[in-house]
Design an enzyme around this catalytic site. Structure first.
Site, PDB file in Angstrom:
ATOM      1  N   ASP A 113       0.818  -1.214   0.000  1.00 19.52           N
ATOM      2  CA  ASP A 113       0.000   0.000   0.000  1.00 19.52           C
ATOM      3  C   ASP A 113       0.848   1.258   0.000  1.00 19.52           C
ATOM      4  O   ASP A 113       2.035   1.246   0.351  1.00 19.52           O
ATOM      5  CB  ASP A 113      -0.956   0.012   1.195  1.00 19.52           C
ATOM      6  CG  ASP A 113      -0.230   0.103   2.535  1.00 19.52           C
ATOM      7  OD1 ASP A 113       0.768  -0.630   2.715  1.00 19.52           O
ATOM      8  OD2 ASP A 113      -0.653   0.888   3.399  1.00 19.52           O
ATOM      9  N   GLU A 143       0.015  -1.217   5.620  1.00 18.13           N
ATOM     10  CA  GLU A 143       1.070  -0.811   6.542  1.00 18.13           C
ATOM     11  C   GLU A 143       0.935   0.645   6.921  1.00 18.13           C
ATOM     12  O   GLU A 143       1.167   1.030   8.070  1.00 18.13           O
ATOM     13  CB  GLU A 143       2.444  -1.074   5.907  1.00 18.13           C
ATOM     14  CG  GLU A 143       3.631  -0.881   6.833  1.00 18.13           C
ATOM     15  CD  GLU A 143       4.145   0.561   6.876  1.00 18.13           C
ATOM     16  OE1 GLU A 143       4.981   0.870   7.740  1.00 18.13           O
ATOM     17  OE2 GLU A 143       3.706   1.391   6.031  1.00 18.13           O
TER      18      GLU A 143
END
Length: 462
Positions: free
Chosen positions: A127, A224
């Site tokens: 991400d 994350e």
């Protein structure tokens, strides 16, 4: 990573005590003699690691804290996960899997004679942050000739520039190729540079079976940037003993110290009436949030702190007279100070409620991750620092230990039993439109990883 890349203003090589040890195995280090000049700078085609970075950055994959009840928090992360899975399979990785949460895992077999050594993990996240416009991402590779560097024109019509005044490191990058976006989006080098490094390492190992390395466990996690922390990674199936996240900043960094982190969610419920008849009746939920915010020390915000100074950060707020919300993060390297900040916020809620005469505000606080140093500094994990230093030195780079003003997936994984220090992924100015990755740093970091896995192709001194 979680506002993680605002490092200490002055680099602190506080791990200097972890050094020495056995020399590297005999290996052909012809790659280690490269100069800091990229292939693209020489007029050649892009190296594989740069090509990967550009292709991965073209795949938008932002996470979103407002939909964090889902994992992944956005469907875009599946797009990046599918790209990673396909490339792992094409490279010949073993046990390649992508689960319903967009986690991708795989293994790489040990070189001959290293089959019985502990498995080493390399981890990245798929991400990128949500805060800056993410799509479409248009990566560009261009030569930096010195002075101000125009990245492009932003969404507001103004030029987006890099300057040696704000990025002094540019002074030694004249003549280098830089990878940037076009000024309208972030690049996404955090952490697609890490992914590019990881998969290019596998390609290097596939092309040259003589390079020594233990069995490798590869992990690519979602969310994350919103504190998920690879919490759903199946560590038993992953079967690694220790590892590294590839999610740090400029070349040469090692991070084994992070913030302790918590999130605070404030909710306000008011009473809306006609403003002409509001006296003694209206309770403005948005006003209650404002009163709460004013009770927090203004000097303890990110824009006024540095080094090991902690902070409160108002991530987002929205609301009306009837209902309002505000979400904060709390950060400090000292857990006792995190607890003190939690207590201050609870007392601020109580005071606002007392002012209104009834319960207008509520607060929910939960921990996100803890200081990585509590695990990595244990004697049995000192080799993670020691070997990182040796790997950097093998290609002529002095390592700098940087206490991180943020966290990594390794923060949670280390407390779950998989000790993970954090290595450089070579991005600068993360989480914004001025993000860039110097090509020579990225290519040099690939050589560091080759040296690192070779160091784990022998028994560690614990």
């Amino acid at each position: 990573m979680l506002n993680k890349h605002n490092h200490l203003g002055a680099a602190n090589d506080s791990c200097a005590g972890f050094g020495g040890g056995d020399s590297l195995r005999s290996i052909d280090w012809h790659h280690a003699t490269i100069t800091m000049e990229s292939k693209a700078s020489k007029g050649a085609s892009m190296s594989d690691v740069v090509d990967r970075l550009v292709r991965y950055c073209e795949v938008p994959s932002p996470s979103n804290a407002l939909t964090s009840e889902n994992v992944p928090s956005t469907p875009y992360q599946f797009d990046m996960a599918r790209v990673v899975k396909a490339e792992l399979e094409a490279l010949g990785a073993l046990d390649v899997q992508m689960d319903e949460h967009s986690y991708v895992t795989a293994h790489w077999p040990a070189s001959e004679g290293c089959e019985e050594l502990p498995c080493l993990a390399l981890l990245c996240h798929v991400d990128t942050v949500w805060q800056t416009c993410n799509a479409p991402v248009r990566p560009l590779v261009r030569r930096y000739e010195g002075g101000d560097f125009t990245i492009g024109v932003g969404n507001d019509g103004r030029e987006v520039r890099l300057s040696p005044a704000t990025n002094p490191e540019l002074s030694h990058m004249v003549g280098w190729d830089l990878v940037t976006a076009d000024g309208t989006t972030l690049l996404g080098g955090d952490d697609k540079a890490g992914i590019a490094l990881c998969l290019s390492l596998l390609q290097r190992l596939a092309e040259d079976p003589s390079l020594p390395h233990p069995r490798l466990a590869l992990g690519f996690a979602p969310d994350e940037e919103i504190g998920h922390g690879a919490s759903l990674l199946d560590l038993e199936q992953f079967s690694a003993t220790w590892g590294y996240t590839l999610d740090g900043g400029p070349l040469g960094e090692l991070c084994y110290e992070t913030f302790n982190a918590a999130e605070a969610n404030i909710r306000a419920f008011g009473i809306s009436v006609h403003t002409g008849n509001a006296k003694g009746l209206m309770v403005n939920a948005a006003e209650a949030i404002m009163r709460f915010h004013q009770l927090l020390p203004a000097q303890e915000r990110p824009e006024f702190t540095e080094g090991r100074e902690g902070f409160f950060y108002l991530e987002r707020m929205e609301g009306s007279c009837e209902e309002a919300r505000a979400d904060y993060i709390i950060r400090d390297h000292d857990q006792a100070k995190v607890e003190a900040r939690k207590d201050l916020m609870r007392r601020a809620v109580q005071l606002v409620n007392l002012q209104f005469g009834h319960e207008v505000l509520s607060i929910d606080i939960h921990d996100q991750y803890h200081n990585l140093a509590d695990i990595i500094c244990l004697p049995e994990n000192a080799h993670l620092i020691d070997n990182a230093r040796k790997a950097y030195a093998a290609v002529g780079i002095d390592m700098t230990c940087v206490p991180m003003r943020g966290g990594t997936d390794g923060s949670q994984l280390s407390f779950r039993g998989l000790p993970c220090a954090n290595l450089s992924a070579c991005y600068h100015n993360a989480h914004g439109v001025r993000e860039f990755v110097p090509v020579p740093e990225l290519e040099r970091m690939l050589e560091v990883l080759v040296a690192l896995v070779a160091l784990y192709a022998r028994k560690q001194m614990l």
